[in-house]
Every structure is written in C-alpha cells, then in structure tokens.
Design an enzyme around this catalytic site. Structure first.
Site, PDB file in Angstrom:
ATOM      1  N   TYR A  89     -68.673 -33.278  60.174  1.00  0.00           N
ATOM      2  CA  TYR A  89     -67.539 -32.569  60.767  1.00  0.00           C
ATOM      3  C   TYR A  89     -67.820 -31.922  62.113  1.00  0.00           C
ATOM      4  CZ  TYR A  89     -65.451 -33.337  56.222  1.00  0.00           C
ATOM      5  OH  TYR A  89     -64.959 -33.934  55.099  1.00  0.00           O
ATOM      6  N   PRO A 102     -57.251 -33.652  55.868  1.00  0.00           N
ATOM      7  CA  PRO A 102     -56.416 -34.297  54.846  1.00  0.00           C
ATOM      8  C   PRO A 102     -55.194 -33.436  54.555  1.00  0.00           C
ATOM      9  CG  PRO A 102     -58.275 -33.224  53.803  1.00  0.00           C
ATOM     10  CD  PRO A 102     -58.405 -32.976  55.281  1.00  0.00           C
ATOM     11  N   HIS A 328     -61.004 -29.684  56.895  1.00  0.00           N
ATOM     12  CA  HIS A 328     -61.849 -30.264  55.845  1.00  0.00           C
ATOM     13  C   HIS A 328     -63.288 -29.741  55.816  1.00  0.00           C
ATOM     14  CE1 HIS A 328     -62.655 -32.951  52.683  1.00  0.00           C
ATOM     15  NE2 HIS A 328     -62.166 -34.065  53.171  1.00  0.00           N
ATOM     16  N   SER A 544     -61.105 -42.503  48.827  1.00  0.00           N
ATOM     17  CA  SER A 544     -61.439 -41.468  47.843  1.00  0.00           C
ATOM     18  C   SER A 544     -60.339 -41.371  46.803  1.00  0.00           C
ATOM     19  CB  SER A 544     -61.679 -40.109  48.502  1.00  0.00           C
ATOM     20  OG  SER A 544     -60.499 -39.609  49.041  1.00  0.00           O
TER      21      SER A 544
END
Length: 633
Positions: A89, A102, A328, A544
C-alpha cells in the site's frame, strides 16, 4: 517509519497468538519454482531454475538473508507487517479510488424524500457510534477461523484501526497513522460531506453522545448550509482522488495557510466521513451502484464529495444508492464486512430510536470547514478532476449474479466452495486467453499476532492440466480423466490455501528476503531481478472471496493495467461476482470474462453431475465408486 502507532494498542487478545513463522528457505524456493514453471517459456524457466539454485545453495546469499530474517522474527511481534504494508500500500503511488480502496455496495434503499435519506444517515451514524464504542471497550467477540482449519482464534487488531486511522499522502511513500488512545480521548466528531462541502458534526455535546433525532436535526442543518450557493467553497475532496504524490504536493501547498491547516486537522482527527450524495441520474442496477461507490461518478457527479485518506467513508445517496468506501491499508475485507453487517442489522433491525421532539437538545449548528485557495490550488483542483474523470471513463465493471447454483451444490460434491470457484476463474481466464497467469487470492494470516494476509497462487500446474482437458477441441479426455484432474486441481488449491493461512506461503517470505538484502545494502540478488520474478508479481488476475450474511457485496478494481479484479460472494444458492478491468486495455473485457465464467461454472456443474450419475451406475452394477476428497475453505 511510515507506520506510526500512537501509544500501544491493548494487545491482550493478540499476545495469546503465535508469531508468524519464517518458512524454511528450501521449501519456499521449491514452491516458487513449481508456481512459475508452467507460466513461463521453457528457456526462461531453465534460467530461473539456475538463479534460484544459486541463491539457495549452501553458504549462498539466500542462507545469509534467511538467518537475518529469523533474527528479525525473534525481535519483532510480526516480522512481515511493516514490509508488507509498505510494499502493498504505502509505497504505491496510484490513486486510491478504483486502484486500492475496496467498497461495500448496499442494496438500493427506497427513500421517499430527502428527509427519509437523512433519517437513514442519522441511523447509520448512531450505529457507527455504538460499534466504535464496542471497539473502544474491546468488547467485540473474538473472531474464529471458518473453513479450512476452522475454530482457531484470530487477531482482532485490525478492528481497532477502523475509526482511528488516517493515511497521509507522501512524496515517495505514504504514512498510516493510527491513534491508539484511551476511550476518553476518542474522536468526538465526524465529517459530513455534502455538495462537495465538508462539515464538522460533533457527536458529543456536554459530555453526552447525540441521540438519533439530534443527529437528524444536525444533518438537516448541514443540508441547508450546503445549499447556500453564496457560501460554497471549492471542491477540495477531489484532491484526495489523485495519485498519492500529486496529492502530497497539493496538500503541502494547502498547508501554507493556517485556515487550511485547521480544516485538514479536523478531517484527519474525525471518526469517519459520511458522504451525503446527490442523485446520480443513473439506473441503480448492481454494476452502476458499484461504479458510483468506487469513484463517485467523477467530478460532475459525486467524485469530489469524498475524502479518500480516511479509513471509513459511508455513502448515503439521496437516490438510495448507499454503501461504503474503505482505505485498505488499515484493515482487510473481513473487518469491513463485520462492520457493515453490524450497521445494516442496526439500521433495519430495531425500531427507530427517534425520541420525542421534547427531549431533543438545542445544539450549536455544525461548522463548515473553510478553505483558502489561490490560483495555483485552483489549477491543481482542475488537474485532479481531469485525472479522476480519466479513471472513471476507463473502469469496465460487470457485476454478475450466477443464479444456477451456489455453495450448497459445491459442498454436495464434497469440494471446497472457495477452491471450486478459484478453479472456475482459472478456466474462464484460460477460455479467454489460452494461457494462465500469475493469480493473487488473498489469504488471511490473522491466526498470528498482527497478521494481515499472504497470497494463494491459484494458477497451479494442476489447474492448468484441468483447464486444458476441459478446452481440448479434439475431445480426447474422458469425463473420468477430467474429473480426476478437477479433484487434483481442487486439492492443490486447498493445500496451498492451508499453507498460506498457516504462514507458510512464498510471497511474504520472498518479500522479506528482498527487504533484508536492501537493509544490508547488498546488491539486489539476481533472483529478484529475474524477469520470471517480476512477471510473477504482476497479478493479472487479482481475486478474493468476501462472503456476507446480509444482502450486500464488495468490489474493487484491477491491480495492473492489463488485469482483472474478481471479487466473489458465495451464497447457498447463488454466487455474486464483481469483475473489473480497464477499457484502455484491448486485451481485457469484463463482459467477455463474465461470459466465459458463466460457461465455466455450467461446465463444472455438468461434469460433476455426469460423474455422479456414472459413479451411481457403477455402484449399482457392483463396481464400487472411488470416494472424492473432502475439503472446505
């Protein structure tokens, strides 16, 4: 250090858990070769194998780095946490919307009017305050693992970052700041975004939290203030949608003025952001609601009515399009799901806590955040808006609800639903491209102290053998052979999953070895300069599983320009897939992938059904049938 935790977290839950292991070097290198062999050309693999063997040789570079990594594990709570957070990140320079953050998409709400929408928002805020209080009191029940190796307690630390994290943009790397305070100094305000204006809503007055009616009354005041065109300020939120370096530069320019510094400090210290969105004018089908959650529809719609650095942004659209956006770096999807399910149950569950008007206190009105903008900053706003629009125009999203069967049918085949769906995704990709590529499936390592995730590399050799048997035009494979290959693929996927969740996968380990080499100022080891390694970290398929028990779904964008994002939510009788790609890349198409995925799921069902019928027939004729392997993530 780019991660700053103010004061130690109450780690009593976490301290009971084991530390994440450092896997054996030979095991990781052998697995790495097995993961890449079938994805690269033979010549290239020969070169890679020689490089890996040299790296892992007795007395070689690998052993030196492995020893240092083991020493790091002894000294730290979690040896991979900082490395992983920076790599995944904080060092990433791409804009947060679509590329990183997300979203959860709620079912479309039916609001009769604006007051109805504000009632929903007030209820939501009250639920957030209750949930935040549970977190502060460390009163959330501990999560336990489900699926593979079920029943293990999981680390709860990510929950403590839900409402007190802030991702500061940096010129080279971002900083995730987490305020781990005593409950008494917890944030006392939230930020409300409305018509691209930002307001401070104090949630405590005279030492007492606001009740639902009081929150509603404050939201109505905000709405009225936002509608006053004469006082409207430039849409500063648009800057947070930009690349991280661009936003860091803009933020430095803003901070030259005290007014802006004060406004930034209030946003950064708030509990969360609540975005009251204008109607989008779009048909509220699943795909459009996903797009609007991911990027707000650009600067002409609600794209500037956001503040992307904040870990939790709750979106309430006047047209009933609602959900939330998560930064995230602070936590994983499961934490976001638990929080959203709590809130949805809170909103729909108990009767409204709207007290009688007589008990509502007269509260000071919310405050508009003020900004001072010079022509330079106005230019930056325009440039950020243009770049967001480009991102909006580029995102190709397809939300696909597969209604033919769900996880119950898969369990009846004595197969793991997650592994089955991963194999279906591989088959779909192969149908579209006649090859498999490096695939990422996130695997939680919360069984360990401060555990986040590692990667399940789903494009296994066994998956390739299976998908080739299913797509062979010469029809040379019998159902028996296809079934054998399917079971092999599912077992390979399940075994890799178990490896990953027990801290023995390869991605975190290889990253650790690379980072240790850098810290020792060594020349970058050849294994990490090899084109196989570089290609193996370009996740063209990023997937995912984000299951929910309440009606809602999660989605995100691709992680590379020529890739797909594929998030799925398996329910008992259906599966929701959110497939994303970029229009600019002519080699990808979400609609084409979804069509191939639908075919793949139907072909898998037909194969299983024919095999079951054949097995029954054999059993009836006294031949007996082989038992399939049971596995269940």
């Amino acid at each position: 250090m780019p991660i700053m935790e103010k004061e130690a977290a109450s780690g009593r839950d976490s301290k009971m858990l084991p530390k994440v292991p450092v896997p054996p070097l030979k095991q990781t290198l052998d697995t790495y070769l097995k993961c890449v062999q079938h994805l690269v050309k033979e010549e290239q693999f020969k070169k890679t194998k020689a490089i890996v063997e040299k790296f892992g040789a007795p007395g070689g570079v690998g052993e030196v780095l492995q020893k240092k990594l083991s020493e790091r594990r002894d000294k730290m709570t979690n040896w991979v946490y900082d490395y992983w957070l920076e790599d995944m990140y904080l060092n990433n320079r791409l804009a947060l919307p679509v590329n990183s953050s997300p979203v959860m998409v709620f079912p479309k709400q039916t609001f009769r009017d604006r007051k109805d929408a504000l009632r929903f928002a007030a209820r939501l805020i009250r639920g957030v305050l209750d949930y935040a209080a549970l977190i502060d009191a460390r009163a959330l029940p501990v999560d336990f693992a489900r699926g593979q190796l079920a029943g293990t307690p999981l680390c709860m630390e990510q929950y403590y970052r839900l409402f007190n994290s802030y991702r500061y943009p940096g010129l080279k790397t971002d900083t995730l700041e987490v305020q781990m305070n005593a409950a008494s100094s917890a944030p006392q305000h939230i930020i409300v975004a409305c018509k691209n204006q930002f307001f401070v809503l104090d949630v405590v007055a005279n030492g007492k939290q606001l009740i639902e009616t009081e929150i509603l009354s404050q939201l109505e005041k905000i709405m009225t203030m936002a509608e006053n065109a004469a006082e409207r300020l430039p849409p500063l939120g648009i800057l947070t949608t930009d690349g991280r370096t661009e936003w860091a530069q803009a933020r430095d320019a803003l901070k030259k003025d005290q007014t802006n510094r004060d406004s930034l400090a209030l946003i950064e210290s708030g509990l969360c952001v609540v975005c009251l969105d204008e109607p989008s004018g779009l048909d509220p089908r699943d795909t459009n609601r996903s797009l609007l959650m991911l990027h707000g529809g650009g600067h002409e719609k609600n794209g500037a009515n956001r503040w992307y650095d904040k870990s939790m942004q709750f979106v309430v659209g006047m047209d009933g399009i609602c959900g939330f956006v998560c930064e995230h770096s602070a936590f994983e999807g499961i934490v976001m799901v638990q929080c959203s399910e709590y809130l949805m149950k809170y909103i729909t569950g108990s009767p409204s806590k709207m007290a009688k008007a007589s008990t509502v206190r007269e509260l000071p009105p919310p405050r508009r955040l003020l900004w001072k903008c010079n022509p330079h900053i106005q230019g930056l706003l325009a440039a950020s808006g243009d770049r967001l629009q480009k991102l909006v125009n580029n995102l190709d999203m397809d939300v696909f609800k597969f209604n033919v069967y769900g996880k119950e049918f898969i369990k009846k085949q004595k197969m793991s639903p997650d592994a089955f769906i991963q194999v279906a995704l591989q088959l779909a990709f192969y149908k579209c491209n006649r090859r498999l590529v490096a695939t990422y499936e996130s695997a939680s390592i919360r069984r360990f102290q401060q555990g986040r995730v590692d990667n399940i590399r789903s494009a296994t050799p066994e998956a390739l053998a299976f998908v080739m048997s299913m797509t062979d035009e010469r029809a040379t494979f019998s159902d028996l052979e296809k079934m054998r290959r399917l079971i092999d693929a599912i077992n390979a996927q399940t075994n890799y999953t178990i490896k990953a969740i027990t801290g023995l996968a390869i991605d975190n380990h290889l990253l650790g070895l690379l980072r240790i080499a850098k810290e020792l100022n060594m020349e970058k080891p050849e294994i990490f300069c090899d084109e196989t390694y570089l290609a193996s970290n370009q996740f063209i398929l990023s997937t995912s599983q984000v299951p929910t028990t309440v009606e809602m779904f999660c989605c995100y964008g691709p992680v590379v320009p020529n890739g797909y994002g594929a998030c799925y939510n398996p329910q008992s009788d259906h599966i929701i897939f959110c497939v994303s790609s970029f229009w600019e890349n002519t080699g990808t198409s979400s609609a084409v992938f979804v069509k191939a995925l639908n075919e793949s799921l139907l072909e898998l069902r037909d194969l299983c059904s024919r095999s079951s019928a054949a097995a029954t027939k054999r059993a009836d004729s006294g031949q007996g049938a082989g038992q399939r392997h049971k596995s269940g993530k």
